[in-house]
Each structure stands twice: as C-alpha cells, then as structure tokens.
Scaffold this motif. Structure first.
Motif, PDB file in Angstrom:
ATOM      1  N   SER A 285       0.816  -1.214   0.000  1.00 27.59           N
ATOM      2  CA  SER A 285       0.000   0.000   0.000  1.00 27.59           C
ATOM      3  C   SER A 285       0.849   1.264   0.000  1.00 27.59           C
ATOM      4  O   SER A 285       2.031   1.244   0.346  1.00 27.59           O
ATOM      5  CB  SER A 285      -0.907   0.017   1.238  1.00 27.59           C
ATOM      6  OG  SER A 285      -0.110   0.087   2.413  1.00 27.59           O
ATOM      7  N   ILE A 286       0.195   2.350  -0.384  1.00 29.13           N
ATOM      8  CA  ILE A 286       0.743   3.705  -0.299  1.00 29.13           C
ATOM      9  C   ILE A 286      -0.227   4.506   0.559  1.00 29.13           C
ATOM     10  O   ILE A 286      -1.431   4.548   0.270  1.00 29.13           O
ATOM     11  CB  ILE A 286       0.869   4.377  -1.683  1.00 29.13           C
ATOM     12  CG1 ILE A 286       1.532   3.441  -2.698  1.00 29.13           C
ATOM     13  CG2 ILE A 286       1.612   5.705  -1.558  1.00 29.13           C
ATOM     14  CD1 ILE A 286       2.945   3.059  -2.369  1.00 29.13           C
ATOM     15  N   LYS A 287       0.281   5.122   1.590  1.00 27.72           N
ATOM     16  CA  LYS A 287      -0.590   5.879   2.494  1.00 27.72           C
ATOM     17  C   LYS A 287      -0.087   7.316   2.601  1.00 27.72           C
ATOM     18  O   LYS A 287       1.094   7.553   2.860  1.00 27.72           O
ATOM     19  CB  LYS A 287      -0.607   5.223   3.874  1.00 27.72           C
ATOM     20  CG  LYS A 287      -1.515   5.925   4.881  1.00 27.72           C
ATOM     21  CD  LYS A 287      -1.709   5.086   6.137  1.00 27.72           C
ATOM     22  CE  LYS A 287      -0.401   4.838   6.854  1.00 27.72           C
ATOM     23  NZ  LYS A 287      -0.583   4.119   8.132  1.00 27.72           N
ATOM     24  N   VAL A 288      -0.997   8.260   2.387  1.00 28.98           N
ATOM     25  CA  VAL A 288      -0.673   9.681   2.523  1.00 28.98           C
ATOM     26  C   VAL A 288      -1.438  10.227   3.723  1.00 28.98           C
ATOM     27  O   VAL A 288      -2.670  10.126   3.789  1.00 28.98           O
ATOM     28  CB  VAL A 288      -1.054  10.477   1.259  1.00 28.98           C
ATOM     29  CG1 VAL A 288      -0.735  11.951   1.443  1.00 28.98           C
ATOM     30  CG2 VAL A 288      -0.324   9.924   0.043  1.00 28.98           C
ATOM     31  N   GLU A 289      -0.707  10.783   4.693  1.00 26.48           N
ATOM     32  CA  GLU A 289      -1.324  11.361   5.884  1.00 26.48           C
ATOM     33  C   GLU A 289      -1.009  12.854   5.931  1.00 26.48           C
ATOM     34  O   GLU A 289       0.120  13.266   5.643  1.00 26.48           O
ATOM     35  CB  GLU A 289      -0.787  10.676   7.147  1.00 26.48           C
ATOM     36  CG  GLU A 289      -1.168   9.198   7.211  1.00 26.48           C
ATOM     37  CD  GLU A 289      -0.398   8.467   8.285  1.00 26.48           C
ATOM     38  OE1 GLU A 289      -1.040   7.893   9.179  1.00 26.48           O
ATOM     39  OE2 GLU A 289       0.853   8.471   8.227  1.00 26.48           O
ATOM     40  N   VAL A 290      -2.005  13.634   6.303  1.00 27.05           N
ATOM     41  CA  VAL A 290      -1.857  15.093   6.339  1.00 27.05           C
ATOM     42  C   VAL A 290      -2.293  15.584   7.706  1.00 27.05           C
ATOM     43  O   VAL A 290      -3.294  15.110   8.249  1.00 27.05           O
ATOM     44  CB  VAL A 290      -2.718  15.767   5.244  1.00 27.05           C
ATOM     45  CG1 VAL A 290      -2.361  17.239   5.106  1.00 27.05           C
ATOM     46  CG2 VAL A 290      -2.564  15.046   3.909  1.00 27.05           C
ATOM     47  N   TRP A 291      -1.531  16.534   8.271  1.00 28.73           N
ATOM     48  CA  TRP A 291      -1.942  17.092   9.558  1.00 28.73           C
ATOM     49  C   TRP A 291      -1.375  18.498   9.744  1.00 28.73           C
ATOM     50  O   TRP A 291      -0.426  18.886   9.072  1.00 28.73           O
ATOM     51  CB  TRP A 291      -1.528  16.185  10.709  1.00 28.73           C
ATOM     52  CG  TRP A 291      -0.056  16.128  11.015  1.00 28.73           C
ATOM     53  CD1 TRP A 291       0.632  16.857  11.937  1.00 28.73           C
ATOM     54  CD2 TRP A 291       0.913  15.266  10.398  1.00 28.73           C
ATOM     55  NE1 TRP A 291       1.956  16.512  11.941  1.00 28.73           N
ATOM     56  CE2 TRP A 291       2.164  15.534  11.008  1.00 28.73           C
ATOM     57  CE3 TRP A 291       0.864  14.299   9.395  1.00 28.73           C
ATOM     58  CZ2 TRP A 291       3.331  14.885  10.645  1.00 28.73           C
ATOM     59  CZ3 TRP A 291       2.025  13.647   9.037  1.00 28.73           C
ATOM     60  CH2 TRP A 291       3.234  13.924   9.655  1.00 28.73           C
ATOM     61  N   LEU A 292      -1.991  19.202  10.669  1.00 27.51           N
ATOM     62  CA  LEU A 292      -1.564  20.554  11.027  1.00 27.51           C
ATOM     63  C   LEU A 292      -0.871  20.491  12.380  1.00 27.51           C
ATOM     64  O   LEU A 292      -1.363  19.840  13.304  1.00 27.51           O
ATOM     65  CB  LEU A 292      -2.782  21.475  11.093  1.00 27.51           C
ATOM     66  CG  LEU A 292      -2.559  22.985  10.954  1.00 27.51           C
ATOM     67  CD1 LEU A 292      -1.935  23.319   9.608  1.00 27.51           C
ATOM     68  CD2 LEU A 292      -3.883  23.716  11.126  1.00 27.51           C
ATOM     69  N   GLN A 293       0.274  21.164  12.510  1.00 25.05           N
ATOM     70  CA  GLN A 293       1.042  21.087  13.756  1.00 25.05           C
ATOM     71  C   GLN A 293       1.679  22.437  14.057  1.00 25.05           C
ATOM     72  O   GLN A 293       2.225  23.092  13.167  1.00 25.05           O
ATOM     73  CB  GLN A 293       2.121  20.004  13.626  1.00 25.05           C
ATOM     74  CG  GLN A 293       2.950  19.787  14.869  1.00 25.05           C
ATOM     75  CD  GLN A 293       3.903  18.611  14.704  1.00 25.05           C
ATOM     76  OE1 GLN A 293       3.549  17.577  14.127  1.00 25.05           O
ATOM     77  NE2 GLN A 293       5.108  18.768  15.202  1.00 25.05           N
ATOM     78  N   GLN A 294       1.609  22.846  15.340  1.00 27.42           N
ATOM     79  CA  GLN A 294       2.207  24.104  15.762  1.00 27.42           C
ATOM     80  C   GLN A 294       3.718  23.954  15.865  1.00 27.42           C
ATOM     81  O   GLN A 294       4.225  23.045  16.500  1.00 27.42           O
ATOM     82  CB  GLN A 294       1.640  24.540  17.117  1.00 27.42           C
ATOM     83  CG  GLN A 294       2.102  25.906  17.583  1.00 27.42           C
ATOM     84  CD  GLN A 294       1.476  27.040  16.762  1.00 27.42           C
ATOM     85  OE1 GLN A 294       0.335  26.945  16.331  1.00 27.42           O
ATOM     86  NE2 GLN A 294       2.247  28.087  16.524  1.00 27.42           N
ATOM     87  N   GLN A 295       4.461  24.855  15.219  1.00 24.18           N
ATOM     88  CA  GLN A 295       5.918  24.858  15.269  1.00 24.18           C
ATOM     89  C   GLN A 295       6.370  26.240  15.722  1.00 24.18           C
ATOM     90  O   GLN A 295       6.351  27.189  14.937  1.00 24.18           O
ATOM     91  CB  GLN A 295       6.505  24.540  13.893  1.00 24.18           C
ATOM     92  CG  GLN A 295       6.187  23.134  13.399  1.00 24.18           C
ATOM     93  CD  GLN A 295       7.075  22.089  14.024  1.00 24.18           C
ATOM     94  OE1 GLN A 295       8.299  22.205  14.012  1.00 24.18           O
ATOM     95  NE2 GLN A 295       6.464  21.059  14.574  1.00 24.18           N
ATOM     96  N   VAL A 296       6.773  26.354  17.002  1.00 26.59           N
ATOM     97  CA  VAL A 296       7.181  27.633  17.586  1.00 26.59           C
ATOM     98  C   VAL A 296       6.036  28.645  17.397  1.00 26.59           C
ATOM     99  O   VAL A 296       4.987  28.506  17.991  1.00 26.59           O
ATOM    100  CB  VAL A 296       8.509  28.144  16.971  1.00 26.59           C
ATOM    101  CG1 VAL A 296       9.055  29.312  17.792  1.00 26.59           C
ATOM    102  CG2 VAL A 296       9.545  27.027  16.919  1.00 26.59           C
TER     103      VAL A 296
END
Length: 659
Positions: A285-296
């Motif tokens: 399989s090929i899995k694409v995951e997307v997320w938002l993350q606070q960086q500084v």
C-alpha cells in the motif's frame, strides 16, 4: 610567530638602481610576518611584461626609470587590465606626484628616505588585501559569467531537444491514429511513452537549473486544500490500482479549508513523492497522511507518504536529495529516471518554508515526511477531511457510448482537464477547454455571438482569476440556458440548494469516476447515429489557411501534416526572408505559426516586421523554451505554444479560430 601565520607573497620590484634594490630587499627581509619571493627587473619594458603575465601579488615600482617614469608604466599597466596592486616608490616627497599616482590607480605612494618597517609593512599588507579583494571580485564575475553561459546553454539545449521530440511524438501520434500501422501499435505506444518520459526529464533539468540559479519564482495563491488532496488522489489512484496497490489519503487533524501556497509546485512535490512510492512498491500500500502542527510561532502543514516498497539502503539515505543521485538498485530494477525528482522536491519544499526528511528500511519500505508554511491561518476555518469518501473506481460496464454535442470543460488543473476530456472524447462528443472562469465566460460569449452554444458545461468550483460560482452566475446572465454541472470536492450541508440557486443544473463530487461522468453525458447529450461519421473540425466553416515559419524541415512538415489532418490549408516558410516574401504575395493567413529560432532573424525582429507590414495578422509563437508574457508585447502575438506541439494543442488552436 607560528609558521601558519606567515603571509606568503610574490613581489615584483621594478627598480633601475641596484643600491635601492638592496635596501628594498632588506626592508622585506625585516618583515617577519611576510614570506616574500622577490623578482627584480630594471626597465619599464620588462616590468610591463612581467605585470601582464599576472603572476605577482604586489608590484613595487620606482618613479624614476632611466628615460621613462613609473607613472608611464603605471598607466600602461592599468590600461592593459593589470589587477596586481602597484606601490609607487620615490626618492623625494611630492604631494602632486602622490595624488597623480593614486589617480592613475596606484595602491600606495612611499618615499624611500622616510620608509620605516611599520610603514612598509602596512603598505604591503594593504596591497595584499586589495589583491585578495580583486581576485574575489574577478572570481565572482567569472562565476556570474559562467552562470549566464549555463543559462544560455540550457535555453538552447531546451530548444534543440524539444524540436526532435516534436517530430518523435507527433509522427508517433499520427501513426497511432491511422490504420497503416495496426500491427505496430504496441511498439508505437512504447515510443510515445518513452518520448513523453524524455520530455519530463528535460523539464526536470530546466527546473533544477532555475533553482540553482536562484531564478525559481513561486506564485503563492489561495488553495482549497481538500480540493487539492482529492485531485491528487484522482490522478494517482488509477496508477496505484494498475500496480495492484492500495492507495489512501487521510487527515490526522482538522485541516484548514484554504492555505496560501504555490498550488502548481505543491502538486508537483506530492505527485513526485507519491509516484516514486508507487514505482518502488511491488505489493502492499501507499498511504498519505496530512496534519496541522504548531511549530514555535507558526502552524505548519505536514504530509507523510508511507510505502511498503523496496526501501533505501541506509548508506544512501544522505544522498537521495542530491541532484543526479539514484538509489543503488534503480538500474537493476529498470525503473529509470535521472535522479532529479527528489532534489527538485527538496528545493521546492525549502522555498515553501518547510523541510523534508526520510526514514527507510531496506526491503520494508520508506517514509517521506515534509512540511510547508500554509500562511496565516488565524481567520481560516478548520474542518475534518471527510474520510467517508469512497475512492473506488467502478468496473467497466462494457457500454460504448456514441454521443453528439460539444462539452466545455472548465478546470485550472491541466491533468484533470485532460482526463475528463479523454473520457468525453471517447463518446464521440466534441471537447473544448477553459483554464478558469474568466476564459469560460469569454468562450460562452463568443459561442452565443455566433448563434451557437455548448451543449454542456462541466464547471470546477475552485479556480483562480474567476471561480466556478461567479463564472456560472455571469454565464447565466449572458442568456446561456444549457446545463452546467458543478465539479467539487466540498460536501457541505445545503451545497445542492446553494449551487442550484446560482444556476447549476446538478453536482458531481470529486473524484469523478468515468461511470458518473457518462451518466451525466447520457442525460444531456444526444445519442449519435452509428452510421454517421463525425464532421472534421475545419468543415464547420470556411477553410482555414495557416502560414508555418519553421527552419527545421522535419518539424515544419510534421506541423503541416497535423494541421492538414484538422482540415487546415498550410503554407511553409523556412526563414524570415521567405516568410516576408510569402506574406507580400498572399492576401491573408488566419494564423502565422512562428518558430523563434530562425537562421536569418530573431523571432521578435520578425514579429515587428510582420506587424509593420500588416497589423491585422495573428501570430502564434512556437518555441523550445518558455516565452515570458512580458516579452510578447506586440498585439499581433496572441498565443505561444511550447514544443513539442501536439495534435491536441493544434486542435484547440483551430477551434479558437472559429470562436
């Protein structure tokens, strides 16, 4: 004083007095911080010869040289382009002489009788520093010159490669469309696919050259993130299915409805990484995951592409983002590629304010994780990415549709326009395209002005310039009464009623399948009589006449064949002189297709001469390199086509002549 702190210098002394030579030699020997190699010449002529050879770090020049003066030698050396710093030596103080020497280009002016170790050391040190600065300046100029030469070479290479590629792809397409080479169709398809692969490699090389020359310019815009993700899935899911792989796109957090980024480049990175994952995965399989993350202080948008493929050897992980590097087994696996894709992706990600990382285990797969700066999300709505969307391509029903009518496909993404256009064309219906709502409005307006209309419009909602909603509102105001079907990735509550109020006939959710599209086509287009042949494009009106100006004879003949297959009468010219001669004898051409690389004139000079002779001409530029919009200033230049020119591109050009 350690040995490493001793400064080394090659010094030229131009002095006709032996006693002064001995004194100068003594001063140099007293400078413990300087390891000097002194060369002594006695005449102005010898001094100039040595200076022009360019092997010295500093020149000590006596003012009085027999019948000549040091000023004369100084002037000759500067005029000859000598960059070695020259210190003038004189027996008597003279302010006027001092100023004159400095004006001519001397690094310093020293009086022999007043010379101390400190003063001499300071003058030498300053001259050496000036020499180093000058060498750095020369090296910098050389690098800039080399960079400009490389850019010119790559531009020339682009043109030279695109011209034969035009012939390879064009003639192959003609053979595939004809009945004369039915038995060779598998081989012709191989030629066509490999030709397209060569073109993609050429584009990669040019992209990399722009990046290394710091000439890559991003075009940030408002992007509907959900729309982008589903479009990416639609394009690559078929490839994954063909390779027997499971392909999923999921979100680990709520995602912003819109982001600010260069949509074209972000798609390029995602397609590159996902396609690589598919290419190097035989099963799984090929899995694409997307997320938002606070960086500084900045929220970053992250993407993670995980595959179950061959993996990358640990010792090669550090090299995979280096241009022209390929993982070890690529040749044995015969996957191909120039090793540019990952390097270009890494550079593009950096330009988008992010970074990329990879972890991999040989034989088990790889994980590529990258981030981008999505812009200010303070006032942007966050929503859950709808994981309930079913990404399954229905099985072919075996139904062969035969329809008549013309469909306008409006989408800013070329790949999706091409995919939908391919499905519509397969039914026998005619296809036209628009890249945004503004183009769609103009095309509908032109149709209505000619007492005609499109039978169906497929309208994407999220586009630059003018979006689908505004375009549909404006099109309905023009009096267009035929169906308009919305294409969207948004599944918001009440969307059907909202779009219906604007003027949409119905709605298709992305990713649109072939079965869904054909269901819409059957409702709004007329079934064709099986025995009736389709009417060639050019037969809908007066025969078009094109002038093709191309110095490459094979490329010119190919354009002629492709245009004639579309019902266009073609006249060929292989030089600027021949073009002007034909125009002087001919009443009118509907289009002049002009190659920019002619042997007897630059393309823009010829454009100006054509405009001066008859400003009613319409010129279409054909070039092996991108033509900047700012360059196409003359009003008669209405369009540009990048080689290789395909039959599809020419078909759109021909259709445009009737609108």
């Amino acid at each position: 004083m350690t040995k490493t702190a001793v400064k080394q210098a090659k010094i030229l002394l131009v002095e006709d007095d032996e006693d002064d030579y001995i004194l100068t030699r003594g001063h140099l020997d007293d400078l413990t911080a300087l390891d000097s190699q002194l060369t002594w010449v006695k005449s102005s002529a010898e001094g100039l010869q040595k200076l022009t050879e360019g092997h010295f770090d500093v020149c000590l020049l006596d003012y009085q040289l027999d019948a000549d003066t040091g000023l004369s030698l100084l002037k000759k050396a500067i005029n000859a382009g000598v960059s070695t710093p020259i210190i003038m030596l004189t027996g008597q103080p003279d302010k006027q002489l001092d100023l004159q020497a400095l004006e001519y280009g001397a690094a310093d002016f020293l009086v022999k009788s007043e010379l101390s170790e400190a003063r001499f050391a300071r003058a030498i040190r300053y001259a050496l520093s000036r020499r180093e600065y000058e060498l750095e300046r020369i090296n910098r100029l050389q690098l800039e010159t080399d960079s400009r030469s490389k850019d010119r070479f790559l531009a020339h290479l682009s043109h030279e490669l695109r011209t034969p590629l035009s012939s390879i792809l064009g003639y192959t397409e003609l053979l595939l469309e004809s009945d004369s080479a039915l038995e060779a169709r598998p081989e012709l398809n191989i030629i066509l696919n490999n030709g397209k692969h060569l073109l993609s490699l050429l584009n990669d090389v040019l992209d990399l050259s722009k990046i290394t020359a710091n000439k890559l310019e991003l075009r940030p815009e408002i992007i509907a993130l959900r729309h982008l993700l589903i479009d990416i899935y639609t394009l690559l899911n078929v490839t994954a299915i063909d390779n027997g792989l499971q392909f999923d796109v999921t979100a680990l957090t709520a995602l912003p409805d819109t982001i600010i980024a260069d949509g074209t480049r972000l798609r390029q990175v995602l397609i590159n990484l996902i396609y690589n994952a598919i290419k190097f995965t035989d099963a799984g399989s090929i899995k694409v995951e997307v997320w938002l993350q606070q960086q500084v202080e900045q929220q970053m948008l992250f993407f993670r592409i995980t595959d179950t493929g061959v993996g990358i050897p640990a010792k090669r992980l550090k090299d995979i983002f280096v241009p022209f590097m390929q993982i070890e087994d690529m040749f044995t696996r015969k996957k191909g590629g120039a090793g540019l894709g990952l390097a270009i992706s890494a550079e593009l990600i950096q330009h988008m304010g992010g970074s990329i990382d990879v972890t991999s285990e040989e034989g088990k797969g790889s994980i590529f994780t990258f981030s981008i700066n999505p812009g200010d999300l303070t006032d942007v709505n966050l929503s859950q990415f709808n994981a309930e969307l079913t990404y399954s391509e229905p099985q072919e029903t075996g139904e062969k549709l035969q329809l008549t009518g013309e469909v306008l496909i409006v989408d800013d993404l070329a790949d999706l326009r091409k995919l939908a256009g391919h499905w519509v064309s397969a039914t026998g219906a005619t296809v036209s395209y628009a890249r945004n709502g503004a183009e769609a409005i103009e095309r509908v307006k032109a149709k209505l002005a000619s007492q005609s209309h499109y039978n169906l419009i497929l309208m994407d909602l999220h586009m630059p310039v003018v979006d689908g909603k505004q375009a549909t509102t404006d099109i309905r105001k023009l009096g267009y009464r035929q169906p308009i079907v919305a294409l969207t990735a948004t599944m918001a509550k009440g969307i059907h009623q909202q779009l219906s109020d604007i003027g949409f006939t119905e709605l298709l959710y992305k990713p649109v399948t072939k079965k869904q599209l054909y269901s819409v086509l059957k409702r709004y287009l007329v079934a064709a009589e099986p025995e009736v042949a389709l009417t060639p494009i050019a037969n809908i009106g007066v025969e078009l006449q094109f002038l093709v100006v191309e110095d490459d004879i094979e490329a010119a003949q190919l354009l002629q064949l492709l245009l004639e297959s579309l019902g266009v009468k073609v006249t060929l010219a292989h030089s600027a002189a021949q073009c002007l001669q034909i125009l002087a004898q001919h009443d009118h051409f509907d289009r002049i297709l002009l190659d920019m690389g002619l042997p007897d004139s630059s393309g823009w000079q010829l454009v100006q001469r054509i405009e001066q002779s008859d400003a009613d001409n319409v010129i279409v530029i054909i070039s092996g390199q991108n033509v900047e919009e700012s360059d196409a200033k003359p009003a008669i230049v209405q369009q540009s086509l990048l080689k290789p020119v395909t039959k599809h591109m020419l078909s759109n050009l021909v259709k445009g002549c009737y609108e």
